[in-house]
Write a protein that holds these residues in place. Structure first.
Motif, mmCIF file in Angstrom:
data_model
loop_
_atom_site.group_PDB
_atom_site.id
_atom_site.type_symbol
_atom_site.label_atom_id
_atom_site.label_comp_id
_atom_site.label_asym_id
_atom_site.label_seq_id
_atom_site.Cartn_x
_atom_site.Cartn_y
_atom_site.Cartn_z
ATOM 1 N N ASN A 54 47.987 -10.307 49.006
ATOM 2 C CA ASN A 54 46.928 -11.080 48.823
ATOM 3 C C ASN A 54 47.226 -12.755 48.593
ATOM 4 N N PRO A 55 45.716 -13.005 48.872
ATOM 5 C CA PRO A 55 46.423 -15.213 48.728
ATOM 6 C C PRO A 55 46.886 -15.105 47.429
ATOM 7 N N GLU A 56 46.174 -14.208 46.554
ATOM 8 C CA GLU A 56 46.517 -15.140 44.889
ATOM 9 C C GLU A 56 48.683 -14.647 45.132
ATOM 10 N N GLU A 57 49.606 -13.356 45.510
ATOM 11 C CA GLU A 57 49.922 -13.333 44.969
ATOM 12 C C GLU A 57 50.874 -14.419 45.759
ATOM 13 N N ASP B 138 35.297 -3.274 53.681
ATOM 14 C CA ASP B 138 36.215 -1.822 54.567
ATOM 15 C C ASP B 138 36.545 -2.667 55.599
ATOM 16 N N GLY B 139 36.674 -4.105 55.456
ATOM 17 C CA GLY B 139 37.863 -4.662 56.705
ATOM 18 C C GLY B 139 39.132 -4.519 56.362
ATOM 19 N N LYS B 140 39.765 -5.572 57.222
ATOM 20 C CA LYS B 140 41.449 -5.252 57.134
ATOM 21 C C LYS B 140 41.898 -6.972 57.497
ATOM 22 N N GLY B 141 42.479 -7.370 57.473
ATOM 23 C CA GLY B 141 43.494 -8.626 58.152
ATOM 24 C C GLY B 141 44.615 -8.184 58.381
ATOM 25 N N LYS C 194 52.781 -27.844 58.022
ATOM 26 C CA LYS C 194 53.219 -26.029 58.439
ATOM 27 C C LYS C 194 51.997 -25.215 58.315
ATOM 28 N N THR C 195 52.179 -24.253 59.340
ATOM 29 C CA THR C 195 51.244 -23.462 59.349
ATOM 30 C C THR C 195 50.977 -22.016 59.304
ATOM 31 N N ALA C 196 49.733 -21.691 58.586
ATOM 32 C CA ALA C 196 49.353 -20.338 58.288
ATOM 33 C C ALA C 196 48.467 -20.045 59.219
ATOM 34 N N SER C 197 48.198 -18.491 58.858
ATOM 35 C CA SER C 197 46.915 -17.655 59.983
ATOM 36 C C SER C 197 46.459 -16.560 59.672
ATOM 37 N N LEU D 240 56.345 -14.289 56.971
ATOM 38 C CA LEU D 240 55.480 -13.614 57.758
ATOM 39 C C LEU D 240 54.709 -12.964 58.932
ATOM 40 N N SER D 241 54.167 -11.506 59.105
ATOM 41 C CA SER D 241 53.711 -11.162 59.911
ATOM 42 C C SER D 241 52.563 -10.266 60.103
ATOM 43 N N ASN D 242 52.289 -10.348 60.685
ATOM 44 C CA ASN D 242 51.248 -9.873 60.883
ATOM 45 C C ASN D 242 50.692 -9.002 59.515
ATOM 46 N N ASN D 243 51.425 -9.192 58.244
ATOM 47 C CA ASN D 243 51.294 -8.763 56.714
ATOM 48 C C ASN D 243 49.801 -8.153 56.535
#
Length: 141
Positions: free
Chosen positions: A45-48, A15-18, A3-6, A27-30
């Motif tokens: 966030n990754p932990e969530e 100040d960055g955003k992802g 399975k993949t995620a990006s 999830l689509s561009n969350n």
């Protein structure tokens, strides 16, 4: 099975955003960023996401273990609390605490407890985490 995620990131750490996306489209561009990870602002966030994956994986593993001992859950509710700590100037996921509430009519408590422990140790997400995993459970029968 694979399975993949990006993830896509722009800018500096504060100040960055992802955005985060998954192959399934769940999830689509969350959006995520420093503020959603460390300052309780909107976004993921990754932990969530690890917590959601762990709760889902454990719940499915428990369903299988219960079935192996002749029980079927009417409902399994699992919450995962992921702890992110600082260690030696860096970050580490040090612990995950699972809180389980299961409704299983006519359940045998001893068999239930054994199934819970087997699922906790055996679910693939538990196996991949290098963290202390604890669990408390409530059985409504």
């Amino acid at each position: 099975m694979k399975k993949t995620a990006s993830a896509h990131w722009q800018g500096g750490i504060k100040d960055g955003k992802g955005t985060i996306s998954t192959q399934s489209g769940a999830l689509s561009n969350n959006p995520y960023g420093f503020n959603s990870r460390f300052e309780n602002q909107p976004g993921t966030n990754p932990e969530e996401l690890i917590g959601a994956a762990h709760a889902g994986c454990f719940s499915m593993a428990l369903s299988k273990e219960l079935g192996d001992c002749g029980m079927t859950a009417e409902s399994i509710e699992t919450k995962a609390e992921v702890t992110l700590d600082t260690v030696d100037g860096g970050f580490v996921i040090s612990a995950v605490h699972l809180s389980l509430r299961a409704k299983i009519p006519g359940a045998n408590r001893e068999a239930f407890d054994k199934a819970v422990e087997t699922a906790k140790k055996g679910c693939p997400v538990s196996k991949v985490l290098n963290a202390k995993i604890t669990l408390d459970s409530v059985l409504d029968s």
